[in-house]
Design an enzyme around this catalytic site. Structure first.
Site, PDB file in Angstrom:
ATOM      1  N   HIS A 103       2.818  14.176   1.681  1.00 48.19           N
ATOM      2  CA  HIS A 103       2.084  15.429   1.440  1.00 48.19           C
ATOM      3  C   HIS A 103       3.012  16.602   1.669  1.00 48.19           C
ATOM      4  CE1 HIS A 103      -1.971  13.923   0.900  1.00 48.19           C
ATOM      5  NE2 HIS A 103      -1.832  13.150   1.953  1.00 48.19           N
ATOM      6  N   ASP A 117       0.549   2.346   3.807  1.00 47.14           N
ATOM      7  CA  ASP A 117      -0.300   3.476   3.357  1.00 47.14           C
ATOM      8  C   ASP A 117       0.545   4.757   3.263  1.00 47.14           C
ATOM      9  OD1 ASP A 117      -2.491   4.820   2.440  1.00 47.14           O
ATOM     10  OD2 ASP A 117      -3.616   4.761   4.312  1.00 47.14           O
ATOM     11  N   HIS A 163      -6.031  -1.412   4.957  1.00 49.78           N
ATOM     12  CA  HIS A 163      -5.873  -0.630   6.203  1.00 49.78           C
ATOM     13  C   HIS A 163      -7.072  -0.673   7.155  1.00 49.78           C
ATOM     14  CE1 HIS A 163      -8.115   2.310   3.876  1.00 49.78           C
ATOM     15  NE2 HIS A 163      -7.073   2.763   3.213  1.00 49.78           N
ATOM     16  N   ARG A 215       2.272   8.934  -5.744  1.00 46.56           N
ATOM     17  CA  ARG A 215       1.915  10.299  -6.215  1.00 46.56           C
ATOM     18  C   ARG A 215       2.125  10.455  -7.721  1.00 46.56           C
ATOM     19  NH1 ARG A 215      -1.351  10.555  -2.487  1.00 46.56           N
ATOM     20  NH2 ARG A 215      -0.702  11.330  -0.460  1.00 46.56           N
ATOM     21  N   ASN A 240      -4.546   6.203  -7.277  1.00 49.34           N
ATOM     22  CA  ASN A 240      -5.140   7.544  -7.154  1.00 49.34           C
ATOM     23  C   ASN A 240      -4.108   8.662  -7.333  1.00 49.34           C
ATOM     24  OD1 ASN A 240      -3.842   7.067  -4.709  1.00 49.34           O
ATOM     25  ND2 ASN A 240      -5.351   8.161  -3.485  1.00 49.34           N
ATOM     26  N   HIS A 260     -10.607   0.021   0.029  1.00 47.75           N
ATOM     27  CA  HIS A 260     -10.546   1.035   1.092  1.00 47.75           C
ATOM     28  C   HIS A 260     -11.993   1.213   1.523  1.00 47.75           C
ATOM     29  CE1 HIS A 260      -9.719   5.555   2.041  1.00 47.75           C
ATOM     30  NE2 HIS A 260     -11.033   5.466   1.983  1.00 47.75           N
ATOM     31  N   HIS A 288       0.825  -1.218   0.000  1.00 45.64           N
ATOM     32  CA  HIS A 288       0.000   0.000   0.000  1.00 45.64           C
ATOM     33  C   HIS A 288       0.859   1.269   0.000  1.00 45.64           C
ATOM     34  CE1 HIS A 288      -4.208   1.484   1.211  1.00 45.64           C
ATOM     35  NE2 HIS A 288      -3.528   2.510   0.745  1.00 45.64           N
ATOM     36  N   HIS A 303       1.388   5.149  -1.882  1.00 41.47           N
ATOM     37  CA  HIS A 303       0.942   6.206  -2.804  1.00 41.47           C
ATOM     38  C   HIS A 303       2.199   6.838  -3.413  1.00 41.47           C
ATOM     39  CE1 HIS A 303      -3.257   5.972  -1.577  1.00 41.47           C
ATOM     40  NE2 HIS A 303      -2.774   5.698  -0.380  1.00 41.47           N
ATOM     41  N   ASP A 322      -8.561   2.991  -4.024  1.00 45.04           N
ATOM     42  CA  ASP A 322      -8.042   3.460  -2.728  1.00 45.04           C
ATOM     43  C   ASP A 322      -7.968   4.984  -2.621  1.00 45.04           C
ATOM     44  OD1 ASP A 322      -6.906   2.970  -0.070  1.00 45.04           O
ATOM     45  OD2 ASP A 322      -5.225   4.048  -0.943  1.00 45.04           O
TER      46      ASP A 322
HETATM   47 ZN   LIG Z   1      -6.987   4.091   1.634  1.00 43.33          ZN
END
Ligand SMILES: [Zn+2]
Length: 351
Positions: A256, A252, A179, A15, A44, A128, A11, A13, A101
């Site tokens: 950011h 996860d 998660h 980006r 995503n 999710h 999991h 991200h 997700d």
């Molecule tokens: Zn999620």
């Protein structure tokens, strides 16, 4: 010095692809620093992985990383929950895992169709679970005294999870709950496994190491989905791992920019970074022994991915037992564990 197999994160991200807003090299560095050799990238991104064209754009960047990056296709176009993507096309291109997700697939009719199609194709739904994600997303788990913040009750997760488990039963669809955050979810997964459903589940390091007691509701750093919950929930998740109802610890990892986290809770982006801190913090908590950690971070995620057709390179990393404090090396500092005491450190060669 100890040699430990490279971890597999189910999991992350990444980006990117995002028209070069986040430096992709930061994901690579974070994975390497944290001892992860393989990551499963969530779809995503700003350019969502909802078409083969976008998949190719992402994979061109993936090739530049030393870390092995595997891809997930989205369940719906632009992860909006309104129109299914062409799963067959993805499967023909080696992508068998589908998730929205960041959001759930809420529409019952579409979910039914998605589970049916993905089952026929031999793929898997990774979900999710968040009931209000498209209507009125919440901010924080109860109990919470800040009346500006929308509560995220345990039912947010449980209602979607229950619906999905019934669809997995209906179509025999391979299902992975992402998660999980509530003690009741562990009970649902336990029951599903006892019934022989093809179901697995993950929890994050922060949900097994932290609860929402004394959480600073003025600090956007603590905003994430699912939210940190009560001690009862945290203990339920730890018990879920101890009894192997929960299969995997996944980070996860969600970088950011500071300006979207150093703001009031209500306005903050959701998510925390996790690749660098996962192993040192879990190891130092002494909740699990090393064999258990290897099961949750290497053996079980490898099994899940290889059964779905993804290849996992075998790697080994060097770690050193030494007392120090955890410091994030990534340029994204939205970590919940900054300056926490740790008892093991990654030894990086050639750095
Ligand atoms: Zn999620």
């Amino acid at each position: 010095m100890i040699e430990i197999p490279g971890f597999i994160d189910l999991h992350t991200h990444t980006r990117y692809p995002d028209n070069d807003k986040f430096p992709f090299i930061d994901i690579d560095d974070s994975a390497i620093n944290g001892g992860f050799s393989t990551i499963l990238a969530m779809p995503n991104s700003e350019i969502p992985i909802d078409s083969i064209k976008n998949l190719r754009i992402a994979q061109e960047i993936d090739k530049k990383l030393k870390t092995k990056v595997h891809r997930v296709g989205s369940l719906t176009k632009n992860l909006e929950g309104k129109e299914l993507v062409n799963y067959k096309e993805f499967v023909e291109n080696g992508i068998t895992i589908f998730s929205d997700d960041g959001k759930s697939l809420i529409d019952d009719h579409l979910a039914d169709e998605a589970f049916k199609q993905i089952s026929k194709l031999g793929g898997a739904v990774f979900q999710h679970c968040e009931k209000s994600c498209h209507s009125k997303p919440g901010d924080i788990a109860p109990p919470n005294s800040n009346s500006d913040l929308i509560p995220i009750n345990n039912d947010e997760e449980l209602e979607v999870l229950e619906r999905d488990l019934s669809l997995s039963q209906k179509y025999g669809t391979r299902y992975h709950a992402q998660h999980l955050s509530t003690f009741e979810s562990v009970e649902l997964i336990k029951k599903a496994k006892q019934e022989g459903l093809p179901v697995t589940a993950e929890v994050t390091p922060h949900h097994i190491l932290l609860n929402n007691e004394n959480l600073d509701t003025n600090n956007g750093l603590f905003k994430m989905y699912p939210p940190l919950r009560t001690e009862k929930d945290r203990e339920g998740l730890v018990d879920g791992l101890q009894s192997e109802i929960i299969d995997v610890i996944a980070t996860d990892h969600a970088p950011h920019k500071a300006e979207t986290k150093n703001v009031p809770f209500k306005d903050a982006n959701r998510g925390v970074v996790g690749l660098e801190s996962a192993f040192p913090l879990i190891y130092s908590s002494n909740i699990f022994d090393i064999d258990q950690m290897l099961k949750f971070l290497v053996i079980n995620p490898t099994k899940i991915l290889t059964e779905l057709g993804y290849e996992i390179p075998k790697t080994v990393n060097t770690w050193k037992k030494s007392k120090s404090v955890f410091i994030t090396k990534s340029i994204f500092k939205n970590s919940l564990f900054e300056n926490e005491n740790i008892e093991i450190e990654r030894v990086l060669s050639g750095v």
